[in-house]
Design a protein around this motif. Structure first.
Motif, short mmCIF file in Angstrom:
data_model
loop_
_atom_site.label_atom_id
_atom_site.label_comp_id
_atom_site.label_asym_id
_atom_site.label_seq_id
_atom_site.Cartn_x
_atom_site.Cartn_y
_atom_site.Cartn_z
N ASN A 177 0.84 -1.21 0.00
CA ASN A 177 0.00 0.00 0.00
C ASN A 177 0.87 1.25 0.00
N PHE A 178 1.94 1.16 0.76
CA PHE A 178 2.85 2.30 0.84
C PHE A 178 3.46 2.57 -0.54
N LEU A 179 3.91 1.50 -1.18
CA LEU A 179 4.52 1.61 -2.50
C LEU A 179 3.52 2.15 -3.52
N ASN A 180 2.30 1.68 -3.41
CA ASN A 180 1.28 2.12 -4.36
C ASN A 180 0.95 3.60 -4.24
N GLY A 181 1.33 4.19 -3.11
CA GLY A 181 1.09 5.62 -2.95
C GLY A 181 2.01 6.49 -3.80
N PHE A 182 3.08 5.91 -4.30
CA PHE A 182 4.00 6.70 -5.13
C PHE A 182 3.44 6.86 -6.54
N HIS A 183 3.71 8.01 -7.10
CA HIS A 183 3.30 8.27 -8.47
C HIS A 183 4.03 7.29 -9.38
N TYR A 184 3.43 6.94 -10.51
CA TYR A 184 4.01 5.91 -11.37
C TYR A 184 5.41 6.28 -11.87
N ASP A 185 5.68 7.59 -12.01
CA ASP A 185 7.00 7.96 -12.55
C ASP A 185 7.98 8.41 -11.46
N ALA A 186 7.70 8.04 -10.21
CA ALA A 186 8.64 8.37 -9.12
C ALA A 186 9.97 7.68 -9.40
N HIS A 187 11.06 8.35 -9.06
CA HIS A 187 12.37 7.72 -9.26
C HIS A 187 12.50 6.54 -8.29
N PRO A 188 12.96 5.37 -8.77
CA PRO A 188 13.07 4.22 -7.87
C PRO A 188 13.95 4.48 -6.64
N MET A 189 14.92 5.39 -6.74
CA MET A 189 15.73 5.71 -5.55
C MET A 189 14.86 6.40 -4.48
N ALA A 190 13.92 7.23 -4.93
CA ALA A 190 13.03 7.91 -3.98
C ALA A 190 12.16 6.87 -3.28
N MET A 191 11.69 5.89 -4.07
CA MET A 191 10.85 4.84 -3.48
C MET A 191 11.66 3.99 -2.51
N LEU A 192 12.89 3.65 -2.92
CA LEU A 192 13.75 2.81 -2.08
C LEU A 192 14.01 3.49 -0.73
N MET A 193 14.34 4.79 -0.81
CA MET A 193 14.63 5.55 0.40
C MET A 193 13.42 5.55 1.33
N GLY A 194 12.24 5.80 0.73
CA GLY A 194 11.02 5.87 1.53
C GLY A 194 10.65 4.52 2.13
N VAL A 195 10.69 3.48 1.30
CA VAL A 195 10.23 2.17 1.78
C VAL A 195 11.20 1.62 2.83
N VAL A 196 12.51 1.79 2.61
CA VAL A 196 13.47 1.29 3.61
C VAL A 196 13.26 2.04 4.93
#
Ligand code: CMC
Length: 392
Positions: free
Chosen positions: A83-102
């Protein structure tokens, strides 16, 4: 009041004692726990090196098997993280997602974590090493709108990662041996590098007693910059911008021009002033991988070779001892393996997590550990009195 040593960029400050990694920048030597990187890169598996960095010795066969099992049983993510991951916009940079999810792992695993308990610390270290490939691949899947592929614990670390990247629910994926070998090697080369910016960030964050998931998220943030881990993506951007071998001299001139912010990405290193031993290994592998993947005529590789040749013979680069570093080549290999550009720095982060947690564990065990608190040279105004708005 007080006078402190002014050392911007920590050019001459040793921030800790460490027994993990040794670098001799003049000689171009890199040792993990005493073992030369050249031997580890060609002979060991990534988890074997992870064990070495964490515990200080190479594992015996039985120890390696149980370590591999231990890591692989932690690869799953809490289902709510989706659910957390799905909150990111589809074109979010994967590093931004990695930082947030970790960072968000703190919310899932922090309750059972006492940073003062060595057993808890070890479990957190294993969880981070195990879960980061799952998070990285999930971030990629999210960015291309595909469902997440769950880990398979019977696979080796790198094979499992590649499968999570490239399998779909409709079609399984088995990496070629050369792809798995190349990734294993790249991960080993990136696993640790003593007190670089991101590792120092992890240590500084951890010195306050912050939980390890938050500390590793801080490390990921620091790694992202183009002067550090972001360089591998920036190299590819640069090669694409240069576009053709005939443009190389123009870009070399740009890199030398002090009024132009452009730098040759993938060149230079704070510590290596002779050559980067990782670059030497990776350069050879680059040839092999491209050869085996029938990609030897890759125009970017040709361009990179030309750039390297011209820069290595140019007075500016020779005088300043600027040589290609590890990330001059890593992006070209990742690209040949089908990994998109915006995942390059994520790959670096996955590998470096092993180094980060090793340093965090070492620091937490160090009786000299105290909160990191640098001082400054104050250059602002002296004491003065507040003036009411009407008088300013
Ligand atoms: N292109 C052109 N000039 C450069 C470059 C470059 N890539 N790197 C350094 N210089 C020049 C710099 O302008 C300075 O010249 P001068 O003495 O005339 O002012 C001199 O070389 C010394 O550079 P510096 O910036 O003082 O060196 P540093 O130790 O502070 O920075 C570095 C090291 C790696 C940040 C820098 O070389 C750089 O920005 N390189 C490009 C980015 C890169 O490839 N980073 C990846 C590093 S390896 C992977 C990792 O461990 O993260």
């Amino acid at each position: 009041a007080g006078f402190f040593t002014y050392d911007p960029g920590f050019m001459s400050t040793a921030s800790c004692n460490s027994r993990i990694t040794y670098i001799d920048g003049e000689q171009g030597i890199l040792l993990y726990r005493g073992y030369p990187i050249e031997q580890l890169a060609t002979k060991a598996s990534f988890l074997e090196v992870a064990y070495l960095l964490l515990y200080g010795e190479l594992p015996a066969k039985k120890e390696l098997v149980s370590f591999e099992r231990l890591i692989m049983r932690h690869t799953m993510l809490n289902e709510n993280l989706k659910n957390f991951l799905n909150g990111f916009h589809y074109d979010a940079h994967p590093m931004a997602m990695l930082m947030g999810v970790v960072g968000s792992l703190s919310a899932f695993y922090h309750d059972s974590l006492s940073v003062n308990d060595p057993r808890h610390r070890e479990i957190a270290a294993h969880r981070l090493i195990a879960k980061i490939p799952t998070i990285a691949a999930a971030a990629y899947k999210h960015s291309i709108g595909e469902p997440i592929i769950y880990p398979r614990n019977d696979l080796r670390y790198c094979a499992n990662f590649l499968r999570m990247m490239f399998a779909t629910p409709c079609e399984d994926y088995k990496p070629t041996l050369i792809a798995e070998k190349a990734m294993n090697l790249l991960f080993i080369l990136h696993a640790d590098h003593e007190q670089n910016a991101s590792t120092s960030t992890v240590r500084l964050a951890g010195s306050s007693g912050a939980n390890p998931f938050a500390c590793i998220a801080a490390g990921i943030a620091s790694l992202w910059g183009p002067a550090h881990g972001g360089a591998n993506e920036a190299v590819l951007d640069m090669l694409l911008e240069i576009g053709d071998v005939s443009n190389v001299p123009k870009y070399i001139e740009k890199a030398k021009d002090k009024d132009d912010p452009f730098r040759l990405m993938g060149f230079g290193h704070r510590v290596y002033k002779n050559y980067d031993p990782r670059a030497k290994i990776i350069r050879e592998v680059c040839h092999q991988v491209l050869d085996e993947l029938a990609d030897i005529n890759n125009p970017l590789f040709e361009l990179a070779m030309k750039l390297e040749e011209i820069a290595l013979n140019d007075e500016y680069f020779v005088e300043r001892k600027l040589y290609p570093n590890v990330d001059f080549y890593s992006g070209i290999i990742y690209q040949a393996l089908g990994i998109p550009r915006n995942m390059f720095t994520v790959m670096f982060a996955v590998a470096r997590t092993v180094g980060w947690v090793s340093h965090w564990l070492e620091m937490m065990d160090d009786p000299n550990n105290r909160i990191g608190r640098p001082r400054q040279i104050y250059r602002g105004p002296g004491q003065r009195d507040y003036l009411p708005l009407s008088k300013r």
